[in-house]
Design a protein around this motif. Structure first.
Motif, PDB file in Angstrom:
ATOM      1  N   TRP A 224     -30.008 -10.700  28.986  1.00  0.00           N
ATOM      2  CA  TRP A 224     -30.168  -9.450  29.728  1.00  0.00           C
ATOM      3  C   TRP A 224     -28.973  -9.195  30.649  1.00  0.00           C
ATOM      4  N   GLY A 225     -28.395 -10.233  31.201  1.00  0.00           N
ATOM      5  CA  GLY A 225     -27.186 -10.061  32.004  1.00  0.00           C
ATOM      6  C   GLY A 225     -26.013  -9.589  31.166  1.00  0.00           C
ATOM      7  N   GLY A 226     -25.890 -10.137  29.949  1.00  0.00           N
ATOM      8  CA  GLY A 226     -24.857  -9.668  29.035  1.00  0.00           C
ATOM      9  C   GLY A 226     -25.094  -8.224  28.620  1.00  0.00           C
ATOM     10  N   LEU A 227     -26.362  -7.873  28.441  1.00  0.00           N
ATOM     11  CA  LEU A 227     -26.707  -6.491  28.098  1.00  0.00           C
ATOM     12  C   LEU A 227     -26.282  -5.550  29.220  1.00  0.00           C
ATOM     13  N   LEU A 228     -26.574  -5.928  30.461  1.00  0.00           N
ATOM     14  CA  LEU A 228     -26.185  -5.100  31.604  1.00  0.00           C
ATOM     15  C   LEU A 228     -24.667  -4.982  31.704  1.00  0.00           C
ATOM     16  N   ALA A 229     -23.974  -6.093  31.569  1.00  0.00           N
ATOM     17  CA  ALA A 229     -22.508  -6.071  31.640  1.00  0.00           C
ATOM     18  C   ALA A 229     -21.921  -5.258  30.498  1.00  0.00           C
ATOM     19  N   GLY A 230     -22.466  -5.417  29.296  1.00  0.00           N
ATOM     20  CA  GLY A 230     -21.975  -4.659  28.153  1.00  0.00           C
ATOM     21  C   GLY A 230     -22.238  -3.177  28.286  1.00  0.00           C
ATOM     22  N   TYR A 231     -23.396  -2.824  28.822  1.00  0.00           N
ATOM     23  CA  TYR A 231     -23.723  -1.412  29.019  1.00  0.00           C
ATOM     24  C   TYR A 231     -22.770  -0.773  30.017  1.00  0.00           C
TER      25      TYR A 231
ATOM     26  N   GLY B  79     -22.240 -18.149  26.710  1.00  0.00           N
ATOM     27  CA  GLY B  79     -21.300 -17.046  26.529  1.00  0.00           C
ATOM     28  C   GLY B  79     -21.576 -16.266  25.258  1.00  0.00           C
ATOM     29  N   PHE B  80     -21.941 -16.970  24.195  1.00  0.00           N
ATOM     30  CA  PHE B  80     -22.282 -16.305  22.939  1.00  0.00           C
ATOM     31  C   PHE B  80     -23.542 -15.454  23.093  1.00  0.00           C
ATOM     32  N   VAL B  81     -24.543 -15.962  23.808  1.00  0.00           N
ATOM     33  CA  VAL B  81     -25.761 -15.188  24.058  1.00  0.00           C
ATOM     34  C   VAL B  81     -25.432 -13.951  24.892  1.00  0.00           C
ATOM     35  N   GLY B  82     -24.569 -14.097  25.887  1.00  0.00           N
ATOM     36  CA  GLY B  82     -24.126 -12.945  26.673  1.00  0.00           C
ATOM     37  C   GLY B  82     -23.348 -11.954  25.832  1.00  0.00           C
ATOM     38  N   LEU B  83     -22.554 -12.450  24.893  1.00  0.00           N
ATOM     39  CA  LEU B  83     -21.814 -11.578  23.980  1.00  0.00           C
ATOM     40  C   LEU B  83     -22.767 -10.763  23.113  1.00  0.00           C
ATOM     41  N   LEU B  84     -23.822 -11.415  22.604  1.00  0.00           N
ATOM     42  CA  LEU B  84     -24.814 -10.680  21.819  1.00  0.00           C
ATOM     43  C   LEU B  84     -25.492  -9.611  22.674  1.00  0.00           C
ATOM     44  N   GLY B  85     -25.807  -9.945  23.917  1.00  0.00           N
ATOM     45  CA  GLY B  85     -26.393  -8.958  24.822  1.00  0.00           C
ATOM     46  C   GLY B  85     -25.454  -7.803  25.091  1.00  0.00           C
TER      47      GLY B  85
END
Length: 150
Positions: free
Chosen positions: A49-56, A123-129
């Motif tokens: 979810w943090g990766g999703l927020l950062a990616g968004y 990091g990979f999980v954050g990348l997917l997010g």
């Protein structure tokens, strides 16, 4: 770029979004780990979810490559509480009844290897997010058009 204090530290937009996504997940990641009685269970759900927020956020402001970088960095930051598992592993490795040199080599290899695997996977999980967050930014129309054409 934003300059922080008297030091020549410059925070790029990618790092800004990564810090927002990664730091936002830290209390939840720590809370879920604490709720599991600090056992051998460490969940990376909040890292996603943090990766999703950062990616968004990054995708709404910049290009897709910056969104991926922000998501990976947010994942690494969000996965830092997982190093508490390393403390438990090292405690078990130190109490082995083996020669001192063997314990030193084992503990150092275990610490380095575990840290690389944990933070790489986080990091990979954050990348997917961040990929999902970038997709959401394009679907909701949050992506801004550049003001200057190149």
């Amino acid at each position: 770029m934003v300059r922080i204090g008297p030091l020549p530290l410059q925070v790029t937009a990618t790092w800004k979004y990564a810090l927002i996504g990664g730091v936002a997940t830290l209390p939840f990641t720590i809370g879920f780990y604490w709720q599991s009685r600090m056992g051998s269970e460490f969940s990376l759900n909040m890292v996603f979810w943090g990766g999703l927020l950062a990616g968004y956020l990054a995708s709404a402001a910049a290009t897709e490559t910056e969104a991926s970088s922000a998501g990976f960095r947010a994942g690494v930051l969000g996965g830092l509480p997982g190093l508490w598992l390393l403390v438990d592993l090292l405690e078990a490795a130190i109490t082995w009844g083996s020669p001192l040199w063997f314990r030193v080599v084992t503990v150092s290899m275990l610490a380095v290897g575990f840290t690389i695997v944990l933070l790489g996977f986080a990091g990979f999980v954050g990348l997917l997010g961040s990929k999902v967050g970038g997709w959401l930014a394009t679907k909701t129309g949050a992506r801004r058009t550049p003001s200057v054409r190149t």
